[in-house]
Design an enzyme around this catalytic site. Structure first.
Site, PDB file in Angstrom:
ATOM      1  CG  ASP A   1       2.003  -0.154   0.752  1.00 27.07           C
ATOM      2  OD1 ASP A   1       2.013   0.796   1.586  1.00 27.07           O
ATOM      3  OD2 ASP A   1       2.016  -1.271   1.119  1.00 27.07           O
TER       4      ASP A   1
ATOM      5  CD  GLU B   1       0.280  -1.220   4.050  1.00 28.09           C
ATOM      6  OE1 GLU B   1       1.505  -0.756   3.617  1.00 28.09           O
ATOM      7  OE2 GLU B   1       0.030  -1.417   5.394  1.00 28.09           O
TER       8      GLU B   1
ATOM      9  CD  GLU C   1       6.810   0.691   1.369  1.00 29.42           C
ATOM     10  OE1 GLU C   1       6.507   0.717   2.548  1.00 29.42           O
ATOM     11  OE2 GLU C   1       7.335  -0.250   0.752  1.00 29.42           O
TER      12      GLU C   1
END
Length: 319
Positions: free
Chosen positions: A109, A107, A111
């Site tokens: 990211d 993953e 955010e």
């Protein structure tokens, strides 16, 4: 003379081939590259079909996902975030393969973390490889721009076999360089591209102190300029285009801009978190010249920062 002319022709053909194979970083229409993931009517396509609005209300969030998975590439979106009181709201733009590999997923990211009225949004970057969620390599920053004004801001991830670069408005804000001692912690399996908005009340704002207040709902995040420049499988031509493109090459000017951003806006890094990670040493953590003296032992910066009114200093030519 004939040999020289032949060499020039060969060179011209080579240059033309390279130009023709250049990485395409132009935006795609939403339905050409993406599909709705969840949220029903809380996902609203733009009138021109090139963007989408994701909404969060007391019943559900919403999200979308790319129609294909990619092994490396350049992925970006311009995002306008909701304003006013947004504590507990999380808007995410990320790559993941959790659906295919729930026990050992990769993953990458962005955010974006909402806040109380009068307090700016924060942005967090994460990297997981082969299920390394206990070593998430999180970093958090102040946003140096007002992410809720009319002009959207661009968030981008360049992922190659050798490094990952996170960009904000063309400025590299973080690079993770792959080194052998990282082992499987570096993402290596094909990933899809996602965008979501959801309720992160239990952690997103001041560790969960401030929750989502649905009196201010719906919370709406607008996505546009969607770029999907990914490699399918082990396509060598695509990998070469990516390696040699500006998005993956960290020239001195870009490194200087990244260093300036981090010195001014980095508020937390796992590289300096000795409470959570104790004796863990992340081998890529070498860009903080002070050796950690300006960070608390739990990874938070000791510096007090304010959002800048000035534009970011580096603007990549491809963005």
């Amino acid at each position: 003379m004939a040999a020289s002319a032949l060499l020039m022709v060969a060179l011209a053909v080579f240059v033309a081939a390279v130009a023709a194979a250049a990485l395409d970083t132009s935006p795609v229409p939403f339905d050409a590259g993406y599909a709705a993931l969840f949220g029903g009517d809380n996902l609203v396509r733009s009138p021109d079909g090139r963007g989408v609005t994701l909404k969060l209300d007391r019943y559900t969030g919403s999200g979308f996902v790319s129609k294909a998975a990619y092994r490396h590439g350049f992925f970006s979106a311009s995002i306008k975030l909701p304003g006013d009181y947004t504590a507990g709201v999380v808007v995410a733009f990320y790559l993941s393969n959790w659906d295919e590999h729930p026990k050992n997923h990769d993953e990458l990211d962005f955010e974006l973390l909402g806040n109380r009225r009068g307090h700016g949004w924060r942005v967090q970057t994460n990297m997981y490889g082969n299920g390394s969620t206990s070593r998430g390599r999180e970093e958090r920053y102040l946003l140096p721009v007002d992410a809720t004004v009319a002009a959207a801001h661009r968030y981008a991830i360049a992922w190659t076999p050798n490094n990952v670069v996170f960009y904000l408005d063309g400025v590299p804000i973080r690079e993770v360089v792959r080194v052998p001692s990282m082992g499987g912690d570096f993402p290596s399996k094909p990933m899809s591209v996602y965008a979501t908005i959801w309720d992160g009340s239990n952690w997103a704002t001041d560790g969960g102190k401030y929750k989502v207040d649905y009196a201010y709902a719906p919370f709406a995040a607008e996505f546009s300029d969607l770029v999907l420049s990914g490699c399918h499988g082990a396509a060598e031509e695509c990998q070469v285009d990516l390696f040699t493109h500006d998005v993956a090459v960290m020239a001195p000017a870009k490194r200087a801009a990244m260093r300036g951003f981090r010195e001014q806006f980095l508020t937390y890094t796992a590289c300096r978190d000795r409470v959570r990670y104790k004796t863990t040493v992340f081998p890529e953590c070498d860009d903080l010249a002070d050796g950690g003296s300006t960070f608390h032992e739990w990874g938070e910066s000791k510096k007090t920062r304010r959002r800048s009114a000035s534009p970011l200093l580096y603007s990549s030519r491809m963005q």
